[in-house]
Design a protein around this motif. Structure first.
Motif, mmCIF file in Angstrom:
data_model
loop_
_atom_site.group_PDB
_atom_site.id
_atom_site.type_symbol
_atom_site.label_atom_id
_atom_site.label_comp_id
_atom_site.label_asym_id
_atom_site.label_seq_id
_atom_site.Cartn_x
_atom_site.Cartn_y
_atom_site.Cartn_z
ATOM 1 N N SER A 304 0.909 -0.947 0.086
ATOM 2 C CA SER A 304 0.540 -0.145 0.085
ATOM 3 C C SER A 304 1.249 1.246 -0.196
ATOM 4 C CB SER A 304 -1.104 -0.416 0.864
ATOM 5 O OG SER A 304 -0.397 0.178 2.863
ATOM 6 N N PRO A 306 0.895 4.623 2.155
ATOM 7 C CA PRO A 306 0.583 5.364 3.534
ATOM 8 C C PRO A 306 0.763 6.809 3.403
ATOM 9 C CG PRO A 306 1.599 3.520 4.017
ATOM 10 C CD PRO A 306 1.869 3.205 2.778
ATOM 11 N N LEU A 340 -4.675 4.956 5.555
ATOM 12 C CA LEU A 340 -4.355 4.053 5.005
ATOM 13 C C LEU A 340 -3.448 3.121 6.310
ATOM 14 C CD1 LEU A 340 -3.417 4.052 1.462
ATOM 15 C CD2 LEU A 340 -5.554 2.951 2.249
#
Length: 476
Positions: A304, A306, A340
């Motif tokens: 991901s 973030p 996130l």
């Protein structure tokens, strides 16, 4: 650090030179230059300060004015170049990438020999490229002069020398930096560069890499190997870890692919430990991203972002040059995505830890954004030694390295024997683990595991004897 691009074409070279040099902008922050040779106009040159702007805006007017079928360009962190030199060899232009550790010794030798002089740069330093030209001019021919310079310089030196007849390309004696030859698809000439991707969109195909110490003479009609390569090589491993652009390849090994391999090795170690269960893995933009993708692919932990890097007005990775402001800008460029981060156990991969300032601040704002845990995995081993071969180090002194500070605290001295240094670079020693724990506590990481040197070298998949790992191992 710095990068270079040169081309020898039957047609005008300036367009290729402009964009080929621009493709090296990630390698330097202060100076850039282009020099061309035209049969009618002779030599022409432009040098600009690029501290507050990128290459292209500074050189767009020169693109229109300059003309020639031979050209060399550079991006530099320090000295203005290329230089145009008039000597008993005739007039030539020269640009260099490397580091001279024995500049004072060479200066004294040149003064004693023939009363040479140098133009001082701001701060009183001597331009290394001018030093190289002075050494070349000690000999009867340019090739003899290049060989002499390569022999007496302690450090490393890759160079391009443009004469009215063509371009000499000389890779440094140990091949610490690359020099790559491309051939124009139309058959109208050749280019030579630091970054192999820099010619792909300009209509060239890969021709070859120069070997360590090799000198080639390049013209629009072809190239001649005037000095063959040496057998021994020590190419800088940090090129793959951090400095190299993802699309580049060195010695046949692509940067992005190698970084995936690094992430894979980091994940394999964590899977063996079995006690770390992050919710996601992320890379510190930009160089940490590929390492993180490799980790995610191997571990199954979702990748991901973030935080994202704001690049519209801050596209360059390490400017300004003043360290405290550079740290601030590095922090300001990273924008957190709270959705996130909140409540997440994050595993973060950065290319390296030098002083620790930037990564500590990154960790702090991850916590302030709600992160539960922040696990750190640097993509290379602990940096213990300042680079003495290239201007790669982002610290002015070894004592600025966080590893050295922790070693001093643990040992009670900043004078370390070879035996002690060997302990702190051995990932299986008690001293190594004590140093990591002190770093972890200071920077407030949940866990910290560096890449092991053996794993990193396996990811590159070149013979270990061909790789320079001095900044991690202290071994030449």
């Amino acid at each position: 650090m710095g990068g270079f691009f040169g081309a020898a074409l039957r047609e005008d070279v300036v367009f290729d030179l402009f964009y080929g040099t621009d493709y090296h902008s990630h390698l330097g922050t202060r100076r850039a230059g282009m020099a061309v040779y035209d049969r009618e106009k002779g030599f022409d040159r432009a040098i600009h300060n690029i501290e507050s702007s990128n290459f292209r805006p500074k050189f767009e007017k020169d693109l229109v004015k300059m003309k020639g079928n031979l050209g060399i360009g550079c991006i530099s962190d320090y000295e203005p170049q290329p230089l145009i030199v008039r000597s008993h060899h005739g007039t030539y232009a020269i640009t260099t990438v490397g580091k001279i550790n024995n500049s004072k010794e060479l200066t004294d030798m040149l003064f004693a020999g023939n009363h040479s002089h140098f133009l001082e740069m701001s701060g009183g330093d001597i331009n290394p490229t001018e030093m190289v030209a002075s050494l070349i001019n000690q000999k009867a021919s340019i090739v003899e002069g290049i060989l002499y310079a390569q022999e007496v310089i302690k450090g490393s030196m890759t160079m391009l020398i443009m004469t009215p007849e063509g371009i000499y390309a000389s890779r440094d004696r140990w091949g610490r930096t690359p020099a790559i030859l491309g051939k124009k698809l139309t058959g109208s000439g050749y280019c030579v560069c630091f970054e192999s991707f820099s010619f792909l969109n300009l209509g060239y195909l890969f021709e070859k890499e120069l070997g360590p110490g090799e000198i080639d003479f390049i013209t629009p009609e072809g190239y001649e190997v005037v000095v063959p390569p040496r057998n021994d090589m020590r190419i800088c491993t940090f090129l793959w870890i951090y400095y190299g652009f993802p699309a580049s390849s060195y010695e046949g090994v692509n940067v992005e692919d190698m970084r995936y391999g690094c992430g894979t090795k980091l994940a394999e170690r964590d899977l063996k430990r079995g006690n770390i269960h992050p919710d996601c893995v992320a890379g510190v933009p930009d160089s940490g991203v590929a390492h993180a993708i490799g980790y995610a692919n191997k571990s199954g932990v979702p990748y991901s972002r973030p935080f994202v890097k704001y690049t519209p007005t801050w596209p360059r990775s390490f400017m300004p040059t003043h360290q405290s402001r550079r740290d601030l800008i590095a922090k300001m460029k990273l924008i957190p995505i709270h959705e996130l981060i909140g409540g997440k156990r994050l595993l973060l991969i950065d290319d390296s830890i030098v002083r620790g300032t930037q990564l500590r601040e990154t960790t702090e704002y991850l916590y302030s954004s709600g992160a539960r845990e922040v696990h750190i995995r640097p993509a290379c081993p602990p940096l213990v030694f300042g680079c003495k071969y290239l201007n790669f180090s982002r610290s002015d002194s070894e004592q600025e390295l966080i590893t050295r500070r922790k070693m001093e605290a643990l040992e009670g001295t900043n004078k370390f024997s070879d035996a002690i240094l060997e302990k702190y670079t051995d990932p299986d020693s008690d001293q190594y683990h004590a140093m990591l724990e002190e770093i972890r506590k200071e920077l407030n990481f949940t866990s910290l595991h560096y890449h092991r040197l053996d794993d990193m070298m396996d990811a590159i998949d070149l013979p270990s004897c061909n790789l320079c790992t001095y900044c991690w191992s202290g071994k030449e």
